[in-house]
Design a protein around this motif. Structure first.
Motif, PDB file in Angstrom:
ATOM      1  N   MET A  86       0.858  -1.191   0.000  1.00 56.87           N
ATOM      2  CA  MET A  86       0.000   0.000   0.000  1.00 56.87           C
ATOM      3  C   MET A  86       0.895   1.241   0.000  1.00 56.87           C
ATOM      4  N   SER A  87       0.701   2.116  -0.966  1.00 54.24           N
ATOM      5  CA  SER A  87       1.561   3.299  -1.039  1.00 54.24           C
ATOM      6  C   SER A  87       0.942   4.362  -1.932  1.00 54.24           C
ATOM      7  N   PRO A  88       1.017   5.634  -1.535  1.00 55.01           N
ATOM      8  CA  PRO A  88       0.485   6.683  -2.420  1.00 55.01           C
ATOM      9  C   PRO A  88       1.302   6.829  -3.705  1.00 55.01           C
ATOM     10  N   VAL A 129       0.414  -0.328  -4.848  1.00 52.47           N
ATOM     11  CA  VAL A 129      -0.895   0.194  -5.249  1.00 52.47           C
ATOM     12  C   VAL A 129      -1.363   1.295  -4.297  1.00 52.47           C
ATOM     13  N   SER A 130      -1.969   2.321  -4.900  1.00 48.30           N
ATOM     14  CA  SER A 130      -2.504   3.451  -4.151  1.00 48.30           C
ATOM     15  C   SER A 130      -4.025   3.442  -4.237  1.00 48.30           C
ATOM     16  N   GLY A 132      -5.751   6.225  -4.137  1.00 46.27           N
ATOM     17  CA  GLY A 132      -6.104   7.419  -4.896  1.00 46.27           C
ATOM     18  C   GLY A 132      -5.059   8.486  -4.681  1.00 46.27           C
ATOM     19  N   TYR A 134      -4.174  10.970  -2.959  1.00 47.24           N
ATOM     20  CA  TYR A 134      -4.186  11.701  -1.704  1.00 47.24           C
ATOM     21  C   TYR A 134      -3.378  10.858  -0.724  1.00 47.24           C
ATOM     22  N   VAL A 135      -2.929  11.481   0.351  1.00 44.72           N
ATOM     23  CA  VAL A 135      -2.072  10.753   1.293  1.00 44.72           C
ATOM     24  C   VAL A 135      -2.848  10.436   2.574  1.00 44.72           C
ATOM     25  N   GLY A 138      -1.921   5.980   6.802  1.00 40.79           N
ATOM     26  CA  GLY A 138      -1.339   4.651   6.698  1.00 40.79           C
ATOM     27  C   GLY A 138      -2.064   3.856   5.622  1.00 40.79           C
ATOM     28  N   ALA A 142      -6.765   1.974   3.115  1.00 39.20           N
ATOM     29  CA  ALA A 142      -6.668   1.636   1.686  1.00 39.20           C
ATOM     30  C   ALA A 142      -6.823   0.123   1.495  1.00 39.20           C
TER      31      ALA A 142
HETATM   32  N1  ADE Z   1      -0.702   5.095   2.348  1.00 39.90           N
HETATM   33  C1  ADE Z   1      -0.756   6.438   2.441  1.00 39.90           C
HETATM   34  N2  ADE Z   1      -1.494   6.961   1.461  1.00 39.90           N
HETATM   35  C2  ADE Z   1      -1.944   5.917   0.705  1.00 39.90           C
HETATM   36  C3  ADE Z   1      -2.757   5.808  -0.452  1.00 39.90           C
HETATM   37  N3  ADE Z   1      -3.265   6.868  -1.071  1.00 39.90           N
HETATM   38  N4  ADE Z   1      -2.980   4.582  -0.949  1.00 39.90           N
HETATM   39  C4  ADE Z   1      -2.453   3.492  -0.357  1.00 39.90           C
HETATM   40  N5  ADE Z   1      -1.680   3.530   0.735  1.00 39.90           N
HETATM   41  C5  ADE Z   1      -1.427   4.735   1.273  1.00 39.90           C
END
Ligand code: ADE
Length: 237
Positions: A86-88, A129-130, A132, A134-135, A138, A142
């Motif tokens: 999971m990551s923006p 994968v994000s 969307g 936006y941040v 955690g 998501a």
């Molecule tokens: N962690 C922080 N922001 C996230 C996002 N937009 N999607 C998935 N993980 C996240």
């Protein structure tokens, strides 16, 4: 049966997965959801999972050791296991991704918290994968959203009579307007065609309304569509 494992520092956040349809899906043995707190794999006396960035800068980063150790300790139940970070900074999640993942036997969601993670953690992931652009604080929220979207696509989860095939997005269009009784609600009428019982005309009307709604609300989706000849004649009406 899909086995889902969630690596997180906050397993108590995942209460919503034990309600409603997701709860029933687990009870019916269609999905198994396991939570792993990777703080249990921290090596230091104080169970630290984050540290300051080399080179300076604000915030803390997840350290690589606990999450690597947690992944190495997971029993692999199938060969098509997918590790998802999971990551923006990842690709934005969408319905097609949910459909693809719902065919896997094993999914592992890795949720970061704090400001970010040590770059070497990326090595563990098959996909980043994000939710969307936006941040979030955690990856937990998501991951819950993505798991919900995947689990409802597992055959049997929505029940025999309900199908996910006509959902918004499953054919790349938004869903057409739907109505139930009464046909006349305080003067607001259900469209005549839906009361007609004429299946071919209803199908045409629904396709047209789906196209209209998508054009008006989500023109960005249109470029990914393949139009049939029938669609062009509908649009000319
Ligand atoms: N962690 C922080 N922001 C996230 C996002 N937009 N999607 C998935 N993980 C996240």
């Amino acid at each position: 049966m899909i086995k889902i494992t969630i690596l997180t520092l906050f397993p108590e956040m995942f209460v919503p997965l034990n309600e409603s349809i997701l709860k029933r899906a687990q009870e019916a043995g269609l999905v198994e959801i396991n939570l792993v707190n990777f703080r249990d794999y921290a090596v230091s006396k104080h169970k630290n999972v984050d540290d300051i960035p080399y080179g300076g800068g604000a915030g803390m980063l997840l350290k690589p050791e606990p999450i690597f150790a947690a992944i190495r300790d997971l029993p692999q139940v199938s060969h098509d296991r997918k590790l998802i970070l999971m990551s923006p900074q990842g690709h934005v999640f969408h319905q097609k991704k949910a459909e693809e993942w719902s065919t896997h036997q094993e999914l592992v969601f890795m949720c970061g918290h704090y400001e970010g993670f040590d770059e070497r953690i990326r090595e563990l992931a098959d996909e980043e994968v994000s939710l969307g652009d936006y941040v979030l604080t955690g990856g937990e929220l998501a991951a819950m959203v993505m798991i919900d979207a995947v689990v409802r696509l597992i055959p049997g989860v929505l029940g025999e009579e309900v199908s996910a095939e006509e959902d918004s997005h499953s054919i790349g269009l938004l869903e057409y307007p739907q109505y139930t009784r009464p046909a006349d609600f305080e003067g607001r009428m259900v469209p005549e065609v839906l009361l007609s019982g004429h299946h071919a005309q209803i199908k045409r009307w629904r396709r047209k309304e789906s196209l209209r709604r998508t054009f008006l609300r989500r023109p960005d989706l249109i470029k990914n569509l393949e139009f049939g000849l029938d669609d062009y004649s509908l649009l000319e009406e």
